[in-house]
Design an enzyme around this catalytic site. Structure first.
Site, PDB file in Angstrom:
ATOM      1  N   GLY A  88      -0.319-103.825 167.640  1.00 52.11           N
ATOM      2  CA  GLY A  88      -0.245-102.864 166.665  1.00 52.11           C
ATOM      3  C   GLY A  88       0.120-101.607 166.938  1.00 52.11           C
ATOM      4  O   GLY A  88       0.765-101.555 168.101  1.00 52.11           O
ATOM      5  N   GLY A  90       0.840 -98.159 167.789  1.00 50.42           N
ATOM      6  CA  GLY A  90       0.157 -97.409 168.740  1.00 50.42           C
ATOM      7  C   GLY A  90       0.908 -96.111 168.398  1.00 50.42           C
ATOM      8  O   GLY A  90       0.259 -94.787 168.835  1.00 50.42           O
ATOM      9  N   LYS A 111       8.004 -93.198 164.270  1.00 51.26           N
ATOM     10  CA  LYS A 111       7.837 -93.210 165.463  1.00 51.26           C
ATOM     11  C   LYS A 111       7.663 -91.720 166.619  1.00 51.26           C
ATOM     12  O   LYS A 111       8.352 -90.916 166.751  1.00 51.26           O
ATOM     13  CB  LYS A 111       8.563 -94.031 166.730  1.00 51.26           C
ATOM     14  CG  LYS A 111       9.356 -95.386 165.755  1.00 51.26           C
ATOM     15  CD  LYS A 111       9.437 -96.106 166.160  1.00 51.26           C
ATOM     16  CE  LYS A 111       9.257 -96.488 168.330  1.00 51.26           C
ATOM     17  NZ  LYS A 111      10.302 -97.608 169.320  1.00 51.26           N
ATOM     18  N   ARG A 174      12.362 -95.007 161.861  1.00 50.88           N
ATOM     19  CA  ARG A 174      13.423 -95.941 162.175  1.00 50.88           C
ATOM     20  C   ARG A 174      13.337 -96.070 160.168  1.00 50.88           C
ATOM     21  O   ARG A 174      12.387 -96.160 159.771  1.00 50.88           O
ATOM     22  CB  ARG A 174      12.899 -96.469 163.442  1.00 50.88           C
ATOM     23  CG  ARG A 174      13.352 -98.191 163.091  1.00 50.88           C
ATOM     24  CD  ARG A 174      13.218 -99.446 164.716  1.00 50.88           C
ATOM     25  NE  ARG A 174      11.552 -99.259 164.419  1.00 50.88           N
ATOM     26  CZ  ARG A 174      10.318 -99.870 165.033  1.00 50.88           C
ATOM     27  NH1 ARG A 174      11.705 -99.839 166.813  1.00 50.88           N
ATOM     28  NH2 ARG A 174       9.447-100.101 165.903  1.00 50.88           N
ATOM     29  N   ARG A 181       6.706-109.366 163.302  1.00 49.24           N
ATOM     30  CA  ARG A 181       7.344-109.828 164.435  1.00 49.24           C
ATOM     31  C   ARG A 181       6.827-111.259 164.133  1.00 49.24           C
ATOM     32  O   ARG A 181       5.585-111.041 163.945  1.00 49.24           O
ATOM     33  CB  ARG A 181       6.524-108.476 165.527  1.00 49.24           C
ATOM     34  CG  ARG A 181       6.861-106.873 165.381  1.00 49.24           C
ATOM     35  CD  ARG A 181       6.055-106.389 165.812  1.00 49.24           C
ATOM     36  NE  ARG A 181       6.344-104.392 165.368  1.00 49.24           N
ATOM     37  CZ  ARG A 181       6.958-103.562 166.416  1.00 49.24           C
ATOM     38  NH1 ARG A 181       7.330-104.403 167.170  1.00 49.24           N
ATOM     39  NH2 ARG A 181       7.208-102.590 165.939  1.00 49.24           N
ATOM     40  N   ASP A 251       6.354-109.378 171.126  1.00 49.32           N
ATOM     41  CA  ASP A 251       5.891-107.901 169.523  1.00 49.32           C
ATOM     42  C   ASP A 251       6.957-107.479 169.371  1.00 49.32           C
ATOM     43  O   ASP A 251       7.275-106.891 167.995  1.00 49.32           O
ATOM     44  CB  ASP A 251       4.467-107.015 170.010  1.00 49.32           C
ATOM     45  CG  ASP A 251       4.380-106.760 171.614  1.00 49.32           C
ATOM     46  OD1 ASP A 251       4.814-107.330 172.142  1.00 49.32           O
ATOM     47  OD2 ASP A 251       5.156-105.854 171.751  1.00 49.32           O
ATOM     48  N   ASN A 252       8.507-107.440 169.781  1.00 47.61           N
ATOM     49  CA  ASN A 252       9.885-107.250 170.283  1.00 47.61           C
ATOM     50  C   ASN A 252      10.646-108.460 169.098  1.00 47.61           C
ATOM     51  O   ASN A 252      11.712-107.935 169.260  1.00 47.61           O
ATOM     52  CB  ASN A 252       9.737-106.817 171.151  1.00 47.61           C
ATOM     53  CG  ASN A 252       9.459-105.747 171.255  1.00 47.61           C
ATOM     54  OD1 ASN A 252       8.624-104.787 170.975  1.00 47.61           O
ATOM     55  ND2 ASN A 252       9.178-105.123 173.114  1.00 47.61           N
TER      56      ASN A 252
END
Length: 500
Positions: A88, A90, A111, A174, A181, A251-252
């Site tokens: 998640g 973070g 971010k 961003r 994802r 996750d990327n």
């Protein structure tokens, strides 16, 4: 507040188990470093005369724009092959999404904006260096024609962040087609929440793949094939530019087909297919040459989550997913071959072109020849009588391994390539095609490090100059000539680091 952002917040309309609602943690003394006015206009953001101080307050998270519904997204992921069932956001908070001037939905996310329920003991902050690196790489990749998240703003926080040492902090804004994802699908599959999986898949279909008929029985199978196609093409573009992502965890990897999460990424200088920059990739899992196969591995994990949504019984679903994953190899190969043909001046792929390109890469690797500069200078050698002096001078660079046989082999390769061009192409068109496919300027690692180091001392001029040079990477403007050059031995940066 004078700034108006036309939020629609489609993701926030999904059920609560998709995210945690959370507000950013204010920072001490926000200072705007850079704001992307062109992107803001595309997103429909109205500044209404807002000054830098107001923008710093807004894009640090100290103040919230009207209509925002801040949340941290839930997802899981395989990190270096090991499953983490709950990751998640973070240290990121999605402010909301908007519809841009092209009718496309876009997320706006902070971010480094503080802790969330997914922080797993982390501080939720970002050092300045990774924030600037991501700004540079996002905008450079976009200028290079690679699907990518975008940079809207970066703000110095006025606070220190503790990593290996004390570092200045920052908040990065961003923009993405979405932040969904492979790991987002894994999150619900691990919980056997098929209802959420279908809601998520339907959201993705509407948002990213509107050409797929949402009434078709095999719409989720079509979705999986479409995601595989986009990822195959994306990774081919990385390879053609010598780009190494560095952390291709599930996750990327976005479902939209955008490059995301520019952590320990870098572009190669001297060509070698086993190049690794990431300090945390000690086994070379995400080395340059491994990226296509890792893409397939990640997509296999996505397939596992989507099997319950495929038509037919389980055996049929597995067979369908396997066939698509096998075709991914061909999707990637076709995309790479087409891109390499353009880099070499050919308008179409013909038999023998792949072997010709691979033979060249063997020579580049043997000589540790600068990848970007070689192809750029080769672009000026399409004619049989062209002066090869500038091209062959690359063999005199310090990192090269020049030998007499190598120079002879390169000349022989160039002879054969020129002959093929003359037989197949109109040479002015071939040169133009090459110049449009082979950049003069990339965000070389030592230049990025140089910009970060200066910024950490309070000098942002190097950062702004680098961004100016990267705006038109296929041009050779005299004022940016130095940005074309590879590093001297003392300038080389061989390791890159995450900011978490």
């Amino acid at each position: 507040m004078s700034v108006r952002i036309p939020f629609i917040n489609a993701y926030a309309a999904l059920p609560d188990r998709f995210y945690a609602r959370v507000l950013p943690t204010p920072v001490k003394a926000p200072q705007l470093i850079r704001f992307n006015h062109g992107l803001a206009q595309t997103l429909g953001i109205e500044l209404n005369g807002a000054d830098d101080a107001e923008l710093a307050e807004l894009f640090s998270g100290n103040r919230m724009a009207e209509g925002a519904e801040p949340l941290a997204m839930a997802y899981s992921g395989h990190q270096f092959g090991h499953l983490n069932p709950q990751l998640g956001d973070g240290r990121a908070i999605l402010l909301g999404d908007v519809t841009d001037a092209n009718g496309q939905q876009r997320d706006i996310q902070l971010k480094g904006s503080g802790r969330t329920p997914f922080s797993r003991g982390g501080d939720g902050r970002s050092p300045l260096g990774p924030a600037l690196r991501e700004y540079i790489l996002c905008e450079a990749m976009t200028a290079l024609g690679v699907p990518s998240t975008r940079a809207l703003a970066v703000v110095a926080s006025g606070e220190a962040v503790v990593r290996e040492q004390m570092e200045p902090g920052a908040v990065f804004t961003r923009v993405a087609a979405s932040h969904i994802r492979v790991g987002t699908f894994q999150y619900f599959a691990l919980r056997r929440d098929n209802e959420a999986l279908q809601l998520l898949a339907d959201h993705v279909l509407a948002r990213h793949y509107p050409d797929i008929d949402t009434q078709a029985d095999d719409r989720y199978r079509q979705l999986f094939r479409a995601v595989c196609q986009r990822q195959a093409q994306l990774i081919a573009r990385w390879m053609l530019l010598g780009f190494i992502h560095g952390v291709m965890n599930t996750d990327n990897m976005t479902i939209s087909g955008e490059t995301i999460d520019y952590g320990p990424c870098a572009f190669m200088d001297a060509y070698h297919n086993e190049t690794v920059f990431s300090s945390i990739d000690r086994q070379g899992r995400y080395a340059y040459q491994n990226q296509p196969a890792i893409g397939q591995w990640n997509l296999a994990r996505l397939a596992e989550t989507l099997l319950p949504l495929f038509p037919g019984d389980e055996a049929q679903a597995v067979a369908d997913a396997t066939a698509i994953l096998q075709d991914y190899v061909h999707m990637h190969q076709r995309a790479w071959e087409q891109g390499m043909a353009a880099k070499l001046g050919f308008s179409a792929v013909q038999e023998g072109d792949r072997e010709r390109a691979e033979a060249l890469l063997v020579l580049l690797q043997e000589g540790r020849i600068d990848y970007t500069l070689f192809f750029r200078r080769l672009s000026h050698c399409t004619l049989s009588g062209a002066d090869r002096g500038a091209l062959l001078s690359l063999l005199d660079l310090p990192q090269c391994r020049k030998t007499a046989p190598l120079e002879q082999q390169l000349n022989q390769w160039i002879d054969g390539w020129q002959q093929a061009l003359q037989q197949r192409e109109a040479l002015p068109d071939a040169e133009a095609r090459m110049l449009a496919a082979n950049p003069a300027i990339i965000p070389r690692n030592h230049r990025v490090a140089e910009a970060i180091k200066a910024a950490e001392q309070g000098d942002y001029s190097v950062f702004h100059s680098l961004l100016a040079a990267l705006e038109k990477p296929f041009s050779e403007a005299p004022e940016f000539a130095a940005y074309q050059l590879p590093p001297q031995p003392e300038q080389q940066v061989l390791r890159t680091f995450c900011g978490t």
